[in-house]
Design a protein around this motif. Sequence first.
Motif, PDB file in Angstrom:
ATOM      1  N   ILE A  48       0.851  -1.182   0.000  1.00 21.67           N
ATOM      2  CA  ILE A  48       0.000   0.000   0.000  1.00 21.67           C
ATOM      3  C   ILE A  48       0.894   1.242   0.000  1.00 21.67           C
ATOM      4  O   ILE A  48       1.799   1.345   0.823  1.00 21.67           O
ATOM      5  N   PRO A  49       0.657   2.198  -0.899  1.00 15.33           N
ATOM      6  CA  PRO A  49       1.522   3.384  -0.972  1.00 15.33           C
ATOM      7  C   PRO A  49       1.563   4.190   0.326  1.00 15.33           C
ATOM      8  O   PRO A  49       2.627   4.550   0.806  1.00 15.33           O
ATOM      9  N   GLY A  50       0.374   4.481   0.892  1.00 15.43           N
ATOM     10  CA  GLY A  50       0.340   5.296   2.098  1.00 15.43           C
ATOM     11  C   GLY A  50      -0.878   5.012   2.951  1.00 15.43           C
ATOM     12  O   GLY A  50      -1.911   4.555   2.452  1.00 15.43           O
ATOM     13  N   LEU A  51      -0.741   5.274   4.232  1.00 19.64           N
ATOM     14  CA  LEU A  51      -1.821   5.035   5.186  1.00 19.64           C
ATOM     15  C   LEU A  51      -1.771   6.113   6.262  1.00 19.64           C
ATOM     16  O   LEU A  51      -0.693   6.432   6.776  1.00 19.64           O
ATOM     17  N   ALA A  52      -2.918   6.686   6.592  1.00 17.70           N
ATOM     18  CA  ALA A  52      -2.967   7.723   7.619  1.00 17.70           C
ATOM     19  C   ALA A  52      -4.202   7.529   8.488  1.00 17.70           C
ATOM     20  O   ALA A  52      -5.220   7.015   8.024  1.00 17.70           O
ATOM     21  N   TYR A  81     -19.218  -2.306  19.191  1.00 21.93           N
ATOM     22  CA  TYR A  81     -19.823  -1.973  17.904  1.00 21.93           C
ATOM     23  C   TYR A  81     -19.444  -0.551  17.519  1.00 21.93           C
ATOM     24  O   TYR A  81     -18.926   0.228  18.340  1.00 21.93           O
ATOM     25  N   ALA A  82     -19.683  -0.225  16.265  1.00 19.86           N
ATOM     26  CA  ALA A  82     -19.358   1.113  15.784  1.00 19.86           C
ATOM     27  C   ALA A  82     -20.428   1.595  14.825  1.00 19.86           C
ATOM     28  O   ALA A  82     -21.146   0.798  14.212  1.00 19.86           O
ATOM     29  N   LEU A  83     -20.525   2.909  14.698  1.00 19.72           N
ATOM     30  CA  LEU A  83     -21.415   3.560  13.748  1.00 19.72           C
ATOM     31  C   LEU A  83     -20.557   4.408  12.828  1.00 19.72           C
ATOM     32  O   LEU A  83     -19.604   5.049  13.272  1.00 19.72           O
ATOM     33  N   GLY A  84     -20.880   4.404  11.549  1.00 23.37           N
ATOM     34  CA  GLY A  84     -20.089   5.221  10.641  1.00 23.37           C
ATOM     35  C   GLY A  84     -20.282   4.833   9.205  1.00 23.37           C
ATOM     36  O   GLY A  84     -21.371   4.443   8.797  1.00 23.37           O
ATOM     37  N   HIS A  85     -19.202   4.921   8.439  1.00 18.17           N
ATOM     38  CA  HIS A  85     -19.284   4.611   7.016  1.00 18.17           C
ATOM     39  C   HIS A  85     -17.896   4.293   6.488  1.00 18.17           C
ATOM     40  O   HIS A  85     -16.894   4.760   7.022  1.00 18.17           O
ATOM     41  N   SER A  86     -17.857   3.486   5.447  1.00 18.53           N
ATOM     42  CA  SER A  86     -16.611   3.198   4.758  1.00 18.53           C
ATOM     43  C   SER A  86     -16.703   3.716   3.333  1.00 18.53           C
ATOM     44  O   SER A  86     -17.785   4.094   2.869  1.00 18.53           O
ATOM     45  N   GLY A  87     -15.575   3.743   2.640  1.00 18.62           N
ATOM     46  CA  GLY A  87     -15.581   4.207   1.262  1.00 18.62           C
ATOM     47  C   GLY A  87     -14.441   3.590   0.479  1.00 18.62           C
ATOM     48  O   GLY A  87     -13.394   3.271   1.041  1.00 18.62           O
ATOM     49  N   GLY A  88     -14.657   3.418  -0.806  1.00 18.33           N
ATOM     50  CA  GLY A  88     -13.612   2.880  -1.673  1.00 18.33           C
ATOM     51  C   GLY A  88     -13.781   3.393  -3.077  1.00 18.33           C
ATOM     52  O   GLY A  88     -14.899   3.690  -3.512  1.00 18.33           O
ATOM     53  N   GLY A  89     -12.663   3.524  -3.800  1.00 18.25           N
ATOM     54  CA  GLY A  89     -12.747   4.021  -5.157  1.00 18.25           C
ATOM     55  C   GLY A  89     -11.620   3.496  -6.019  1.00 18.25           C
ATOM     56  O   GLY A  89     -10.888   2.588  -5.619  1.00 18.25           O
ATOM     57  N   ILE A  90     -11.462   4.096  -7.184  1.00 16.16           N
ATOM     58  CA  ILE A  90     -10.452   3.669  -8.140  1.00 16.16           C
ATOM     59  C   ILE A  90      -9.057   3.718  -7.533  1.00 16.16           C
ATOM     60  O   ILE A  90      -8.208   2.887  -7.833  1.00 16.16           O
ATOM     61  N   GLY A  91      -8.836   4.700  -6.643  1.00 13.06           N
ATOM     62  CA  GLY A  91      -7.507   4.819  -6.049  1.00 13.06           C
ATOM     63  C   GLY A  91      -7.523   5.251  -4.603  1.00 13.06           C
ATOM     64  O   GLY A  91      -6.650   6.011  -4.161  1.00 13.06           O
ATOM     65  N   GLY A 149      -9.281   4.262  -0.319  1.00  9.26           N
ATOM     66  CA  GLY A 149     -10.119   3.495   0.589  1.00  9.26           C
ATOM     67  C   GLY A 149     -10.070   4.130   1.961  1.00  9.26           C
ATOM     68  O   GLY A 149      -9.032   4.684   2.359  1.00  9.26           O
ATOM     69  N   CYS A 150     -11.175   4.091   2.697  1.00  4.02           N
ATOM     70  CA  CYS A 150     -11.210   4.754   4.000  1.00  4.02           C
ATOM     71  C   CYS A 150     -12.372   4.232   4.837  1.00  4.02           C
ATOM     72  O   CYS A 150     -13.293   3.597   4.330  1.00  4.02           O
ATOM     73  N   VAL A 151     -12.317   4.537   6.131  1.00  2.72           N
ATOM     74  CA  VAL A 151     -13.417   4.227   7.037  1.00  2.72           C
ATOM     75  C   VAL A 151     -13.431   5.268   8.151  1.00  2.72           C
ATOM     76  O   VAL A 151     -12.374   5.688   8.639  1.00  2.72           O
ATOM     77  N   LEU A 152     -14.620   5.725   8.514  1.00  2.06           N
ATOM     78  CA  LEU A 152     -14.818   6.693   9.592  1.00  2.06           C
ATOM     79  C   LEU A 152     -15.806   6.099  10.578  1.00  2.06           C
ATOM     80  O   LEU A 152     -16.949   5.827  10.216  1.00  2.06           O
ATOM     81  N   LEU A 153     -15.361   5.887  11.823  1.00  2.00           N
ATOM     82  CA  LEU A 153     -16.176   5.180  12.807  1.00  2.00           C
ATOM     83  C   LEU A 153     -16.267   5.922  14.137  1.00  2.00           C
ATOM     84  O   LEU A 153     -15.281   6.503  14.601  1.00  2.00           O
ATOM     85  N   VAL A 178     -12.452   7.221  15.028  1.00  2.00           N
ATOM     86  CA  VAL A 178     -11.253   6.931  14.249  1.00  2.00           C
ATOM     87  C   VAL A 178     -11.538   7.089  12.761  1.00  2.00           C
ATOM     88  O   VAL A 178     -12.606   6.702  12.283  1.00  2.00           O
ATOM     89  N   PHE A 179     -10.596   7.708  12.071  1.00  2.00           N
ATOM     90  CA  PHE A 179     -10.641   7.789  10.611  1.00  2.00           C
ATOM     91  C   PHE A 179      -9.357   7.195  10.071  1.00  2.00           C
ATOM     92  O   PHE A 179      -8.257   7.581  10.474  1.00  2.00           O
ATOM     93  N   LEU A 180      -9.502   6.233   9.178  1.00  2.00           N
ATOM     94  CA  LEU A 180      -8.376   5.534   8.586  1.00  2.00           C
ATOM     95  C   LEU A 180      -8.490   5.646   7.070  1.00  2.00           C
ATOM     96  O   LEU A 180      -9.562   5.374   6.511  1.00  2.00           O
ATOM     97  N   SER A 181      -7.407   6.058   6.401  1.00  2.00           N
ATOM     98  CA  SER A 181      -7.491   6.253   4.955  1.00  2.00           C
ATOM     99  C   SER A 181      -6.208   5.820   4.265  1.00  2.00           C
ATOM    100  O   SER A 181      -5.115   5.933   4.819  1.00  2.00           O
ATOM    101  N   THR A 182      -6.373   5.330   3.044  1.00  2.00           N
ATOM    102  CA  THR A 182      -5.243   4.951   2.216  1.00  2.00           C
ATOM    103  C   THR A 182      -5.445   5.482   0.806  1.00  2.00           C
ATOM    104  O   THR A 182      -6.580   5.747   0.387  1.00  2.00           O
ATOM    105  N   ASN A 183      -4.355   5.656   0.079  1.00  2.00           N
ATOM    106  CA  ASN A 183      -4.438   6.137  -1.304  1.00  2.00           C
ATOM    107  C   ASN A 183      -4.265   4.991  -2.294  1.00  2.00           C
ATOM    108  O   ASN A 183      -3.598   5.117  -3.317  1.00  2.00           O
ATOM    109  N   PHE A 184      -4.911   3.865  -1.964  1.00  2.00           N
ATOM    110  CA  PHE A 184      -4.846   2.680  -2.810  1.00  2.00           C
ATOM    111  C   PHE A 184      -6.242   2.116  -3.027  1.00  2.00           C
ATOM    112  O   PHE A 184      -7.088   2.148  -2.117  1.00  2.00           O
ATOM    113  N   ASN A 185      -6.496   1.602  -4.209  1.00  2.00           N
ATOM    114  CA  ASN A 185      -7.785   1.007  -4.561  1.00  2.00           C
ATOM    115  C   ASN A 185      -8.107  -0.169  -3.633  1.00  2.00           C
ATOM    116  O   ASN A 185      -7.392  -1.165  -3.627  1.00  2.00           O
TER     117      ASN A 185
END
Length: 336
Positions: free
Chosen positions: A3-7, A280-290, A292-296, A305-312
């Motif tokens: 994975i290129p990057g993770l924050a 348990y957690a409440l929130g949303h995840s997301g993914g795209g062409i490049g 991915g992330c989740v906010l919980l 917590v918010f976790l995000s990467t710049n990879f598909n």
Amino acid sequence: MGIPGLALTVYNPETGFWSHADGFANVEEQEPLTSEHRFYLQSISKTYMAVVILKLYEKGKLDLDDPLTNYLKYDWLMNKAGIEKITIRMLLNHTSGLPEYNYDPILVSEIVQNPQKVLTVEELLYHIGNDAMDFAPGSSYSYRNTNYALLSLVADQVTGDHKAYMQKHIFDKLGLESTTYLTEENIKSNFNLVDAYWDILLVGIPTNVSKMQRANVSSMKGDDGLVTNTKDAVEFMKGLVTGKLLKPKTLELMQDFVLDEKGEKRYGLGIQYYDLDVTYALGHSGGGIGAGCVLLYLPELDSIVFLSTNFNTMMESPIRKKAENLQIDVLKALFM
């Protein structure tokens, strides 16, 4: 892992904010990733869109049980069986039965062959015109980006410009200076936005697809379209759960979860339910062409917590397979 990057950024009232970033915002230039870089929110944008609709509901500008056809009467929409029965609430909780616009092969072909072209929401949704309904409105649940793209058009009808309304009632209200819509007008702006990567050849080597990612995200509204840094994402969730954006009763309404065939909670009004075994957690995840992330939000731990990467993260690849449990592993390391 590849994975290129993770924050990530974590917040708890007792310990405050903690952020960490690793890897690269741009692999080719070896630009180190930082927490100040902006990331693609992808489908987490749906929660922001839901807040706009629920704000309008609180102000009496619309009712959740209003028919969709009170606001939109496109020809490609009006030919759908049972369209008059679809309500705003059904769009919010994905029980409308409308088909997925992203599945249309003609649209996919247009995107692939014109990867830097920015489309309008109407141009995207037009592609469901000849598709049958997935099921009768209100009779089942199926997550569809179509629902939230339509909600953006409904909000435009009510406010004149839902992007400006979101800016005023969410971003400005919470001081989210690093959160914005990506649009055709600002697509070439720097924004300190991470480059986007995809293991497109399935050989475990990320390929830079930033121009395609930017155009794709710039086309989508309601179901996608937002970019932000990690702290702003957490500040949004913090503002939501602490009542700075919606009234307590409306927050309860958001948690009216649709149940799946197993009787398990799935989706409320713009938020998902996550069973993490020990909590348990409440929130949303997301993914795209490049990206991915989740906010919980974890209510029992009063933490965000918010976790995000710049990879598909949407499509199978050797890299994705290695990282498929990454989100859970990070949560366990932080909280469990």
